[in-house]
Scaffold this motif. Sequence first.
Motif, PDB file in Angstrom:
ATOM      1  N   LYS A 131       0.843  -1.197   0.000  1.00 20.72           N
ATOM      2  CA  LYS A 131       0.000   0.000   0.000  1.00 20.72           C
ATOM      3  C   LYS A 131       0.877   1.245   0.000  1.00 20.72           C
ATOM      4  CE  LYS A 131      -4.481  -1.386   1.749  1.00 20.72           C
ATOM      5  NZ  LYS A 131      -5.509  -1.271   2.811  1.00 20.72           N
ATOM      6  N   GLU A 188      -6.598   6.056   6.500  1.00 23.08           N
ATOM      7  CA  GLU A 188      -5.531   5.082   6.297  1.00 23.08           C
ATOM      8  C   GLU A 188      -4.161   5.767   6.236  1.00 23.08           C
ATOM      9  OE1 GLU A 188      -5.225   2.687   2.525  1.00 23.08           O
ATOM     10  OE2 GLU A 188      -5.465   1.100   4.017  1.00 23.08           O
ATOM     11  N   ALA A 199      -1.825   0.676   7.755  1.00 21.84           N
ATOM     12  CA  ALA A 199      -1.561  -0.309   6.699  1.00 21.84           C
ATOM     13  C   ALA A 199      -0.536  -1.345   7.153  1.00 21.84           C
ATOM     14  CB  ALA A 199      -1.082   0.391   5.427  1.00 21.84           C
ATOM     15  N   TYR A 239       0.371  -5.024   5.516  1.00 20.52           N
ATOM     16  CA  TYR A 239       0.831  -4.603   4.189  1.00 20.52           C
ATOM     17  C   TYR A 239       2.262  -4.067   4.249  1.00 20.52           C
ATOM     18  CZ  TYR A 239      -3.899  -4.970   2.419  1.00 20.52           C
ATOM     19  OH  TYR A 239      -5.119  -5.455   2.042  1.00 20.52           O
ATOM     20  N   THR A 292       4.366  -1.106   3.418  1.00 21.95           N
ATOM     21  CA  THR A 292       3.994   0.291   3.192  1.00 21.95           C
ATOM     22  C   THR A 292       5.080   1.007   2.403  1.00 21.95           C
ATOM     23  OG1 THR A 292       4.978   1.135   5.244  1.00 21.95           O
ATOM     24  CG2 THR A 292       2.708   0.350   5.364  1.00 21.95           C
TER      25      THR A 292
END
Length: 255
Positions: free
Chosen positions: A177, A216, A221, A226, A228
């Motif tokens: 992300k 977010e 995240a 995820y 990042t």
Amino acid sequence: MNILLVNDDGILAPGLAALHEAVRELGTVSVVAPDSPQSAAARSITLHVPMVCQQVHVDGRFWGTGVGGRPADCVKLAVRELLGQRPDLVLSGINAGANVGVNIFYSGTVAAAAEGALLGIPSVAFSLQGGGEMDFRRAAGHCRWVLQRLLEGVLQPGELVNVNIPMLGGPRPCGVKVVPQSTAAITESYSRKDGPDGQAVFQLREHFDYGPEQSETDVTALEEGYITVTPLKSDLTDRLRMGHYSGVRWGNPPS
Ligand code: MN
């Protein structure tokens, strides 16, 4: 491609050796890193005292320069003095522990990459979230994978990118992300053990909690598992407020 590899956990930190192993086939890798742990050094540099540099054999595999200085010193010194050629890329890490949210401001890992970016070199900071097994070798594979995508055209000279790898295991990482840095204040505390002569002695506790998030961010995240990716910039000027401050009737300074 000439790559400068730096970190803030010190030249013998396992995250640096793992990142070296993962990227060494991408180019010529030079290692210049602090000779002692420098976490939370942020962008500090060494003034007024000389910095001793010595060759260090790392992991029985490669040589690097250990610097008696801060992460930012290492990048400055490498580019100005130590390297025969200007690096095409600065990589910092892999840090033991995440660098997301306001902790980015204190991070030596991010600061080293920021120094590279200030010098006009594309620079990437890598960190592995703590709390689980710190499998730097596996994390380094993810770092290289992200780096290769960044190098496929998006990463430009002078740009700084902050990458965090989530705690590994199970389905993690569950994807990538691109998220903004959270600036929510963390909740932290100090332990107090007063000194023998009544001095107040405080130590920052390692545990802290991230603040509540409205949307977010890198914090949310990463927590979801995820990888990042956050493009950062060194320009701290608040351009929206420039007009307000320019509108003050400044007049002439007192003589
Ligand atoms: Mn560190």
